[in-house]
Design an enzyme around this catalytic site. Sequence first.
Site, PDB file in Angstrom:
ATOM      1  N   HIS A   1      -2.140   2.457   4.765  1.00  0.00           N
ATOM      2  CA  HIS A   1      -2.012   1.427   3.717  1.00  0.00           C
ATOM      3  C   HIS A   1      -0.710   1.585   2.923  1.00  0.00           C
ATOM      4  O   HIS A   1      -0.642   1.286   1.737  1.00  0.00           O
ATOM      5  CB  HIS A   1      -3.201   1.467   2.755  1.00  0.00           C
ATOM      6  CG  HIS A   1      -4.510   1.186   3.416  1.00  0.00           C
ATOM      7  ND1 HIS A   1      -4.949  -0.094   3.681  1.00  0.00           N
ATOM      8  CD2 HIS A   1      -5.474   2.021   3.888  1.00  0.00           C
ATOM      9  CE1 HIS A   1      -6.138  -0.028   4.272  1.00  0.00           C
ATOM     10  NE2 HIS A   1      -6.465   1.229   4.421  1.00  0.00           N
TER      11      HIS A   1
ATOM     12  N   ASN B   1     -11.617  -3.899   3.483  1.00  0.00           N
ATOM     13  CA  ASN B   1     -10.664  -4.473   4.430  1.00  0.00           C
ATOM     14  C   ASN B   1     -10.933  -5.959   4.610  1.00  0.00           C
ATOM     15  O   ASN B   1     -11.901  -6.491   4.059  1.00  0.00           O
ATOM     16  CB  ASN B   1     -10.779  -3.770   5.796  1.00  0.00           C
ATOM     17  CG  ASN B   1     -10.269  -2.343   5.769  1.00  0.00           C
ATOM     18  OD1 ASN B   1      -9.331  -2.016   5.053  1.00  0.00           O
ATOM     19  ND2 ASN B   1     -10.901  -1.483   6.541  1.00  0.00           N
TER      20      ASN B   1
END
Length: 685
Positions: free
Chosen positions: A71, A144
């Site tokens: 990320h 997500n």
Amino acid sequence: MKKLNLDKGGAPRQQTDAHEETITTAQGTPISDDQNSLTAGPRGPVLLEDQIMREKIFHFDHERIPERVVHARGYGVHGHFELTRAIPEFSCAGIFQREGEKTPVFTRFSTVAGSKGSPDLARDVRGFAVKFYTNEGNWDLVGNNMPVFFIQDAMKFPDLVHSVKPAPDRAFPQAQSAHDNFWDFISLSPEAVHMTLWTMSDRAIPRSLRFMEGFGVHTFRLVNGEGKSHFVKFHWKPKQGLQSVVWNEALKINGADPDFHRRDMWNAIDAGDFPQWDLGIQVFDDDFADEFEFDILDATKLIPEEQVPVQIIGTMTLDNNVDNFFAETEQVAFCTQNIVRGIDFTNDPLLQGRNFSYLDTQTKRLGGPNFTHIPVNAPKCPVHHFQQDGHMAMRNPKGRANYEPNSWGEEGGPRENPEIGFASYPERVQGGKQRTRSETFADHYSQARQFWISQTATEQDHIAAAYTFELSKCQHERIRLRMLSHLMNVHDDLAQAVAKGLGVTNLPDAAKPARKPITDLPASDALSILKNGPESFAGRKLGLYITDGADAGLVNEIEAEFTGAGATVAIVAPQIFGAKLSDGTTKPADEKIDGGPSVLFDAVALVFSEEAGSEMANDKPSQDFLSDAFAHAKFIAWSDAAMPLIEAVGISDKIDDGMMKIDGENVSDFLRACEKLRFWDRNMS
């Protein structure tokens, strides 16, 4: 080649033989099971004493400084969450009690596999993390844009990420999964097959961060004021609808504007077009959990909305760009362990491992335990504790006492409050200490099949093409064939299509499943992007390509019609100065044609003068603009004078219902056609 053996829970097991070394901890202790965390019973919580799992994840979390290991490429925005339906019957959390109450939030979107410098439209999962600054402390919903994940146990997270990251000996490829290491790991981990259906779908290449769903992924608990518990899954539903791009388009967008998603979000908020998501919950009890076909603690599974409908309880609005990217987006710290009273964990082994991993990661990345002193991480409610000192401490408790219990009365600092303090749900836990995976986790293919049959024919074509592309990048045939053996357990049509694309004439035997797949699960429309498209063109962008002498009335009418519907109109012209229209006015350009390809827009219109029409027909950037729009199934409008360009591109005999000759009488018709976003029939012909 070592044979793939699955244990009773479906976890892959590769045990040493006389020619192989034994895997050990960093202290040299031989490891008997590198697949499963230590739990209290097969479905019990992960035990803190699991030194093997903790060491493995601890080392993984500290591999990179200061960039996030995963990320790394993210984009954050401020906003608020407004509760529209109170749910005291499910949760005593203050954020869920008062309809109309607004709670500040900070939301960070991200890719997973790439570095900070990677492009926005890599084929990847997208992180969707929301920090709620509630009156009872910070709640981080860290999820997500896909409701499932690759692995079932956090023990395997370092292996998953290592496999998709650049190979350690050559440091490539970057921000992509189309390589041997990733598919070697995946094809040896059947639990990941369902997730690959999602990542090979168009969900992995969203048109915009504004047009994708978000999911909490795990099953959590909601606990009400009487101590009654329900299970819950969290959903973010975009009010803008769902939209993705096609793969060829993604590649060209990355070349034209690697910051496409960032720029899109910044520009939308800067223009006052604030994106919104409804927060929905799937709530169910122990009876449903016991009867459901799959284990609700298995993060590789979802619960179809047809079985447990999503109840909308509030809306998140993102309306404020950050003042400083580093101070806010880069320094924000999300931790799955950050929950508030009324929300609790379950024994999902992936979630339990994340609770350890995220705190450890943020402590390392941000220099120490005081990252909550950074403004973007600081709660907006009162904070009182005895924690002191440490690296970068910005404030310390006042007074004499830095411990409790103490006898200093009112000067003694904060005290416990059983009435409003956080209390874990008193779930009964019993079981012997063991490293095992519950047999209820062993079905790896049934929901993958359900996802496949839930897609439209267009989406299925895209999934098969994505598998074909990715596996064609694998140099070793054994990996390609092994992955095909798994796809044969998903659906024959998928396996056959990928095999044909790879040139495999003799399919391998289907992989032996740990549990026989369920083949009669019904299709779920909620799993398809195209079945959940938007009802308008609002929030999208029209590329209006104009030249000198273009009909001013038509240009202005197109611009007015689309902006009036909430869309953005970007003017594209041969020169960045713009174009002088038929009435003598100059329309400034937003993009020069060779810097504003059609991949940047959701639909295009060509309004040329007679003189310019022939000139544009011989212009390569103009040809690319139109041919790409046609190839990517976009709606196209054109004026009479643009016909030479249409002929030059070679599509004059392929004009279809997705192309419209436009004049002052049918602009609104073109707008209505664009509401469908793409003319997919073009790709089916």
